[in-house]
Enzyme design. Structure first.
Site, mmCIF file in Angstrom:
data_model
loop_
_atom_site.group_PDB
_atom_site.id
_atom_site.type_symbol
_atom_site.label_atom_id
_atom_site.label_comp_id
_atom_site.label_asym_id
_atom_site.label_seq_id
_atom_site.Cartn_x
_atom_site.Cartn_y
_atom_site.Cartn_z
ATOM 1 C CB CYS A 153 -4.474 -1.885 4.224
ATOM 2 S SG CYS A 153 -3.429 -2.081 5.710
ATOM 3 C CE LYS A 200 -7.388 1.473 3.590
ATOM 4 N NZ LYS A 200 -6.125 1.694 4.336
ATOM 5 C CD GLU A 248 -2.652 1.024 2.688
ATOM 6 O OE1 GLU A 248 -3.666 1.724 2.786
ATOM 7 O OE2 GLU A 248 -2.277 0.226 3.588
#
Length: 259
Positions: free
Chosen positions: A145, A111, A45
């Site tokens: 994540c 995200k 990430e």
């Protein structure tokens, strides 16, 4: 997936704020992996600069050029490359994973779950769309994540046809067992492959444990990284998805109308 493919988790210690150093490292390792026959490479990430909040907006301005560089590399190396970068967006940025597939931008994912404990919600904007893309290595679903803690997202991708879930992460100590357990759980419940790449070592004041994982549809570990820079690799055989789903018919037995 039409055939077995070789996948790698490109785990490395991200140099905070140093785009040139990180790009040079990634470029060298991608070339190495290509020589070893890797067709899918997953990066951590925010691999270009980490969460360098003090200058993140400025660093994000270089992302369009970085995307072009990765697209060119993916074409040159006949590889699918996935990793997240800061995408410019007004006064904040998106944490966006780009899917480069043999020279073309197959898709991108912003995200959608921001980790408040790390102040992501103060510096980043949320995405609002899933990312499932057809690539030369199969149908890939992308998560980033903290998204691992939201099984609804991965299930949506699996129901829509994902064969491989890629996870691009920066997951620090002391929550290593959460990382390992959640990755295996997402693979087991959705009966697909998961390729999850973490960063490692000290970045600023945070210590990252690495432990990048490649997991099969039964939740078995095919490859894992340690605490240092490494590139665990594994062969992903689509027959494993077909045979395991035939053996335990979770998707046929779902009752979404009751949930």
């Amino acid at each position: 997936m039409q055939k077995s493919i070789k996948a790698a988790a490109l785990q490395f210690n991200i140099a905070l704020g140093d785009i040139d150093k990180n790009l040079a490292y990634v470029t060298d390792k991608l070339r190495q992996l290509a020589r070893d026959g890797v067709e899918l490479a997953v990066l951590p990430e925010m691999w270009s600069c980490g969460f360098d909040y003090r200058q993140l907006n400025q660093l994000a301005l270089r992302t369009p050029a970085l995307v072009e560089r990765i697209l060119a590399l993916s074409g040159e190396l006949a590889m699918t490359i996935v990793g997240s970068l800061p995408e410019p967006h007004g006064e904040k940025v998106y944490n966006t994973a780009y899917v480069a597939d043999r020279g073309r931008l197959a898709g991108s994912y912003r995200k959608m779950h921001l980790f408040g404990l790390m102040q992501e919600d103060r510096h980043l904007d949320r995405g609002d769309a899933v990312c499932l893309v057809d690539t030369s290595v199969g149908k890939i679903g992308v998560i980033i994540c903290y998204d691992l803690r939201f099984p609804e997202l991965t299930r949506r991708l699996a129901v829509d046809g994902a064969e491989i879930i890629v996870v691009t992460g920066e997951w620090p100590k002391p929550r290593e067992e959460h990382w390992r357990t959640l990755i295996r759980a997402r693979a087991i419940e959705n009966q697909l492959f998961v390729v999850a790449t973490n960063t490692c070592g000290m970045i600023g004041k945070l210590d990252f444990f690495g432990s990048s994982l490649i997991v099969n549809p039964k939740g078995e570990l095919l490859a894992e990284g340690g605490y240092e820079n490494c590139e665990p690799t594994a062969l992903l055989d689509p027959a494993e998805i077909t045979s395991w789903r035939a053996s335990i018919s979770c998707f046929q037995d779902r009752r979404p109308e009751c949930y």
